[in-house]
Design an enzyme around this catalytic site. Structure first.
Site, PDB file in Angstrom:
ATOM      1  CG  ASP A 166      44.158  44.624  52.242  1.00  0.00           C
ATOM      2  OD1 ASP A 166      43.459  45.532  52.427  1.00  0.00           O
ATOM      3  OD2 ASP A 166      44.790  44.251  51.309  1.00  0.00           O
TER       4      ASP A 166
ATOM      5  N   GLY B  40      32.029  43.646  51.727  1.00  0.00           N
ATOM      6  CA  GLY B  40      33.069  44.404  51.348  1.00  0.00           C
ATOM      7  C   GLY B  40      33.034  45.140  50.220  1.00  0.00           C
TER       8      GLY B  40
ATOM      9  CG  HIS C 227      44.196  47.761  45.838  1.00  0.00           C
ATOM     10  ND1 HIS C 227      43.568  46.818  46.295  1.00  0.00           N
ATOM     11  CD2 HIS C 227      44.406  48.158  44.477  1.00  0.00           C
ATOM     12  CE1 HIS C 227      42.977  46.146  45.520  1.00  0.00           C
ATOM     13  NE2 HIS C 227      43.394  47.038  44.154  1.00  0.00           N
TER      14      HIS C 227
ATOM     15  NE  ARG D 151      24.634  51.027  42.775  1.00  0.00           N
ATOM     16  CZ  ARG D 151      25.694  51.610  43.141  1.00  0.00           C
ATOM     17  NH1 ARG D 151      25.754  52.759  43.892  1.00  0.00           N
ATOM     18  NH2 ARG D 151      27.027  51.314  43.168  1.00  0.00           N
TER      19      ARG D 151
ATOM     20  NE  ARG E  26      32.132  37.329  39.970  1.00  0.00           N
ATOM     21  CZ  ARG E  26      33.174  37.547  40.710  1.00  0.00           C
ATOM     22  NH1 ARG E  26      33.345  37.560  42.084  1.00  0.00           N
ATOM     23  NH2 ARG E  26      34.339  37.157  40.173  1.00  0.00           N
TER      24      ARG E  26
END
Length: 348
Positions: free
Chosen positions: A155, A82, A125, A90, A38
């Protein structure tokens, strides 16, 4: 770029932790990985997890950004995203949207809880994901609370590494059939899969569903870390009888009858105390010299900087330095298509 994945192009929608690690693994082995950020969200280029990538800015919340992402996805072999379930749909960039413009596309989805299930829409998390998979409850010492093993099991092992594996397997399928598909990579699933050995141990050799009382979880005296006289530590793991015998000899305990029954779990706490006393008589580096070259399953516990300089790691090139930043080198090693030296990500 060199590497087994040279010629493949991957679009990675910027995310945290396991998504970038998956992208790093693919880029290390030659894939062209383009990370879409972004506006204003580009990473610190010193971070090794983002190495060997091309960086672009795309605001997927705008019609122009969506069009750019669709155009780029049409040229790619795989996508990594992710976000929480429903976010990409959307934005008009869900699996149906991207597969419509590229039927061969492998669409990799990285989440903690997965794309469905009661917890799927909620935040979490690594520590939470490995908690419900049963992994976290197995890490820790007897009588103490669970200890999170950094964020490596959820992770990175159960997440990013599992997604990289899924993408490569799906690319193999697409190369044979021309069919793309969607990968639902959940860290709960992945960390549960990493515990396959322990589930097997419960079924076959009496692993107890308790922390710190089994052979591989610090319950055994012969699979443990010990403090040395200088306040540092060594790792000690001679499981097999022949290695155990060698280790006891080097410790001066070959004739101690207490150590004769290696697998007698009732003796393990007392034997740990005796070994702790012995290891505290010398420094870590002195013990390293004692065990050097022996088949005794011993190694010093090193800091990150010490690991970087260890002769074995230096000989293998286990670590690299890129523009002053130390980091692990690409792994694993392929004989015919070795990975190229990693580079910092491109300018935005």
């Amino acid at each position: 770029m060199a590497g087994a994945l040279a010629g493949y192009r991957v679009l990675e929608f910027a995310s945290l932790g396991p998504g970038p690690f998956c992208g790093m693994m693919l880029a290390d082995h030659g894939a062209e990985v383009i990370v879409a950020y972004r506006p204003g969200g580009a990473p610190d280029p010193r971070d090794p997890v983002f190495r060997s990538r091309k960086l672009v800015e795309i605001d997927i919340k705008t019609p122009e950004g969506r069009a750019q992402a669709l155009e780029l996805a049409a040229t790619c072999d795989a996508v990594i995203e992710g976000y929480r379930p429903g976010v990409m749909e959307r934005a008009g960039l869900g699996p149906d949207d991207l597969l419509a413009v590229n039927p061969r596309l492998v669409y990799g989805r990285m989440t903690g809880w997965g794309q469905f299930g009661p917890l799927a829409p909620t935040a979490g998390h690594d520590i939470n994901y490995i908690a419900i998979s049963g992994a976290l409850g197995s890490f820790g010492r007897a009588g103490e609370r669970p200890v999170a093993p950094l964020n490596l099991v959820g992770d990175y092992g159960g997440g990013g590494m599992m997604l990289a594996f899924g993408i490569v397997t799906a690319l193999l399928h697409a190369s044979r059939t021309g069919e793309g598909q969607v990968i639902d990579c959940a860290m709960t699933d992945g960390s549960a899969a990493l515990m396959a050995l322990i589930w097997g141990a419960r079924a076959t050799w009496g692993w107890k569903d308790e922390r710190g009382v089994n052979m591989l979880d610090t319950g055994a005296h012969f699979y443990e870390t010990y403090e040395t006289s200088d306040g540092l530590h060594v790792s000690f793991g001679p499981i097999e009888p022949q290695f155990y015998k060698t280790a006891l000899g080097l410790l001066g305990l070959a004739d101690d009858p207490d150590f004769a029954a290696q697998m007698d779990q009732a003796r393990w706490p007392r034997l740990k105390e005796k070994l702790a006393e012995v290891f505290r008589t010398r420094t870590r580096d002195e013990w390293t010299l004692v065990f050097e070259g022996a088949d005794a399953c011993f190694a010093p516990v090193l800091s990150l900087d010490e690991a970087y300089a260890h002769p074995h790691n230096v000989a293998r090139g286990t670590f690299s330095e890129i523009e002053g930043v130390r980091q692990p080198s690409p792994a694993p090693r392929l004989s015919r298509t070795p990975a190229a030296a990693p580079q910092r990500p491109s300018a935005l």
